[in-house]
Design a protein around this motif. Sequence first.
Motif, mmCIF file in Angstrom:
data_model
loop_
_atom_site.group_PDB
_atom_site.id
_atom_site.type_symbol
_atom_site.label_atom_id
_atom_site.label_comp_id
_atom_site.label_asym_id
_atom_site.label_seq_id
_atom_site.Cartn_x
_atom_site.Cartn_y
_atom_site.Cartn_z
ATOM 1 N N MET A 248 3.609 6.954 -3.273
ATOM 2 C CA MET A 248 4.616 6.149 -2.572
ATOM 3 C C MET A 248 4.075 5.510 -1.296
ATOM 4 S SD MET A 248 7.991 8.572 -3.188
ATOM 5 C CE MET A 248 9.037 7.611 -2.109
ATOM 6 N N GLN A 249 2.801 5.769 -0.976
ATOM 7 C CA GLN A 249 2.188 5.102 0.162
ATOM 8 C C GLN A 249 2.004 3.618 -0.156
ATOM 9 O OE1 GLN A 249 1.627 6.652 3.140
ATOM 10 N NE2 GLN A 249 2.657 8.378 2.122
ATOM 11 N N PRO A 250 2.001 2.730 0.849
ATOM 12 C CA PRO A 250 1.891 1.286 0.603
ATOM 13 C C PRO A 250 0.609 0.912 -0.146
ATOM 14 C CG PRO A 250 2.572 1.724 2.862
ATOM 15 C CD PRO A 250 2.173 3.042 2.279
ATOM 16 N N TYR A 251 0.718 -0.137 -0.952
ATOM 17 C CA TYR A 251 -0.411 -0.687 -1.715
ATOM 18 C C TYR A 251 -0.724 -2.082 -1.171
ATOM 19 C CZ TYR A 251 0.464 2.979 -5.187
ATOM 20 O OH TYR A 251 0.632 4.182 -5.837
ATOM 21 N N ASP A 252 -1.985 -2.306 -0.888
ATOM 22 C CA ASP A 252 -2.418 -3.631 -0.443
ATOM 23 C C ASP A 252 -2.941 -4.386 -1.663
ATOM 24 O OD1 ASP A 252 -3.206 -5.841 0.929
ATOM 25 O OD2 ASP A 252 -4.950 -4.917 1.891
ATOM 26 N N LEU A 253 -2.152 -5.317 -2.174
ATOM 27 C CA LEU A 253 -2.469 -6.024 -3.412
ATOM 28 C C LEU A 253 -2.593 -7.519 -3.152
ATOM 29 C CD1 LEU A 253 0.118 -4.229 -5.733
ATOM 30 C CD2 LEU A 253 -2.291 -3.637 -5.412
ATOM 31 N N THR A 254 -3.806 -8.012 -3.275
ATOM 32 C CA THR A 254 -4.074 -9.454 -3.166
ATOM 33 C C THR A 254 -3.357 -10.078 -1.977
ATOM 34 O OG1 THR A 254 -2.242 -9.987 -4.673
ATOM 35 C CG2 THR A 254 -4.439 -9.682 -5.641
ATOM 36 N N GLY A 255 -3.518 -9.433 -0.822
ATOM 37 C CA GLY A 255 -2.975 -10.015 0.387
ATOM 38 C C GLY A 255 -1.540 -9.666 0.698
ATOM 39 N N ARG A 256 -0.866 -8.919 -0.167
ATOM 40 C CA ARG A 256 0.504 -8.517 0.123
ATOM 41 C C ARG A 256 0.624 -6.995 0.011
ATOM 42 N NH1 ARG A 256 1.331 -11.471 -4.673
ATOM 43 N NH2 ARG A 256 2.404 -13.066 -3.439
ATOM 44 N N THR A 257 1.497 -6.447 0.821
ATOM 45 C CA THR A 257 1.711 -5.005 0.821
ATOM 46 C C THR A 257 2.942 -4.678 -0.008
ATOM 47 O OG1 THR A 257 0.709 -4.776 2.999
ATOM 48 C CG2 THR A 257 2.114 -2.974 2.251
ATOM 49 N N VAL A 258 2.788 -3.709 -0.931
ATOM 50 C CA VAL A 258 3.871 -3.327 -1.842
ATOM 51 C C VAL A 258 4.144 -1.844 -1.678
ATOM 52 C CG1 VAL A 258 4.582 -3.140 -4.255
ATOM 53 C CG2 VAL A 258 3.292 -5.140 -3.488
ATOM 54 N N THR A 259 5.400 -1.495 -1.551
ATOM 55 C CA THR A 259 5.808 -0.091 -1.547
ATOM 56 C C THR A 259 6.868 0.110 -2.627
ATOM 57 O OG1 THR A 259 7.508 -0.521 0.111
ATOM 58 C CG2 THR A 259 5.352 0.220 0.907
ATOM 59 N N MET A 260 7.014 1.358 -3.078
ATOM 60 C CA MET A 260 7.982 1.635 -4.140
ATOM 61 C C MET A 260 8.320 3.116 -4.126
ATOM 62 S SD MET A 260 5.266 1.486 -7.253
ATOM 63 C CE MET A 260 3.793 2.508 -7.135
ATOM 64 N N ARG A 261 9.381 3.471 -4.832
ATOM 65 C CA ARG A 261 9.763 4.877 -5.020
ATOM 66 C C ARG A 261 9.250 5.356 -6.379
ATOM 67 N NH1 ARG A 261 14.704 2.860 -3.444
ATOM 68 N NH2 ARG A 261 15.524 3.212 -5.539
ATOM 69 N N VAL A 262 9.037 6.665 -6.444
ATOM 70 C CA VAL A 262 8.575 7.306 -7.683
ATOM 71 C C VAL A 262 9.575 8.381 -8.067
ATOM 72 C CG1 VAL A 262 6.765 8.718 -8.743
ATOM 73 C CG2 VAL A 262 6.147 6.842 -7.199
ATOM 74 N N SER A 263 9.939 8.406 -9.341
ATOM 75 C CA SER A 263 10.797 9.473 -9.876
ATOM 76 C C SER A 263 9.917 10.399 -10.702
ATOM 77 C CB SER A 263 11.911 8.880 -10.739
ATOM 78 O OG SER A 263 12.766 8.069 -9.959
ATOM 79 N N HIS A 264 9.792 11.642 -10.234
ATOM 80 C CA HIS A 264 8.819 12.586 -10.790
ATOM 81 C C HIS A 264 9.539 13.847 -11.277
ATOM 82 C CE1 HIS A 264 4.551 14.381 -10.438
ATOM 83 N NE2 HIS A 264 5.301 15.260 -11.090
ATOM 84 N N GLY A 265 9.338 14.191 -12.554
ATOM 85 C CA GLY A 265 9.854 15.442 -13.092
ATOM 86 C C GLY A 265 8.721 16.270 -13.649
ATOM 87 N N TYR A 266 8.828 17.578 -13.515
ATOM 88 C CA TYR A 266 7.749 18.438 -14.035
ATOM 89 C C TYR A 266 8.337 19.701 -14.659
ATOM 90 C CZ TYR A 266 8.293 21.594 -10.044
ATOM 91 O OH TYR A 266 8.782 22.492 -9.132
ATOM 92 N N ALA A 267 7.561 20.246 -15.613
ATOM 93 C CA ALA A 267 7.896 21.521 -16.251
ATOM 94 C C ALA A 267 6.660 22.395 -16.221
ATOM 95 C CB ALA A 267 8.367 21.299 -17.684
#
Length: 374
Positions: free
Chosen positions: A320-339
């Motif tokens: 969920m840390q920011p991504y520097d992609l081709t000159g633009r910064t992208v952030t997002m949420r992650v939905s994580h499930g585990y067993a």
Amino acid sequence: MTAGSEPIRARRLFQQEMDETYKTLVSGLAFSLLPSAIMGATIVAVGIFAYLQVGSPAILGAALVGMAASLAKLVVLVAHQLRLRQAVPSVEEARLWELVHTVTTCLVASSVGGLSAGLFARLDAGLHVLGTALVFGYCSGVAMRLFIRPRLAIAAVVIAALPPAISTLVFGSGADRLLGLILLVFLCGSFESIRHIYDVSVQEIESRITMTRLARTDALTGLGNRLALQDLRTLPPGRAEGWMAVHCFDLDEFKSINDRFGHDTGDALLRALAGRVKRLIGEYDIAVRLGGDEFAIIQTGLGGADEAECFAMRLTDHLMQPYDLTGRTVTMRVSHGYAAAPAASVRLDDMLRRADAASYRAKSRGGGVEAALG
């Protein structure tokens, strides 16, 4: 990703391919049961016949060594085949099998060399014919069957052919000495033949391994794909104890990122995310892209469910840390499930289903980490 990490990963992947090639080649040593039985019977038959003709204890001794060595080799071949039916041995186990094959093969070769040398030391043309047939028959069989381990093949040919060649040069005259020279020439020529057949075989095996790996690799991210996940039947060697965890996660805003910035940015994001996943997973962990923005990770050798939870929290925070992609910064949420469960009681399909259900619960809460129920 650091500048040096990708070459290191490439070298690690190449080493894995080499290991797979080595295990495949050593496995091929197990499938010469009938030729080995025929060769053993031939050694005994020739040795007994020659002993009855000349009464030499040395010739009889060479035949008995050949019989014992051939029986030992047959036992090794049967045991190796039975082991291969259970599972593909590890590299370490493959080395042990190769050592056992080397010892038994060299013992058989020494009996052929000693018996043939004894036959050529006698002034009997009939025994010379038997010696010639024995040497050429054995060496041609070695070149055809053992080229997959060239050092072993060359050693066996030298041990079998060099003593009779020397014997013909020392005790023979005329045609016998010419035969000795022919044996030496053929001996040297066999080295090149073994090397050539080995090189061709290695190229074919490595090409097959590469194609198999590519068929189980997601082209965009370099992670495994659904086929790789379906092929997972047993845990990696040494990791079948302790706990196992299955993680399923996806990206909550991935569609909007594609819509706003285009698919090229979406692909770059998936590749960057896969790079972070690769850096965080363990040596024996398996990461796959299930499709779109959905991913799964199989962890083995854990100490308990708390380790799976810690990994899930660390991975989610990292992704969920920011991504520097081709000159633009992208952030997002992650939905994580585990067993997580003890490895001895694991059913992979069931754990995938439970982890996937947990990821949907996490998504309904707005992202984050959710443990599977039960």
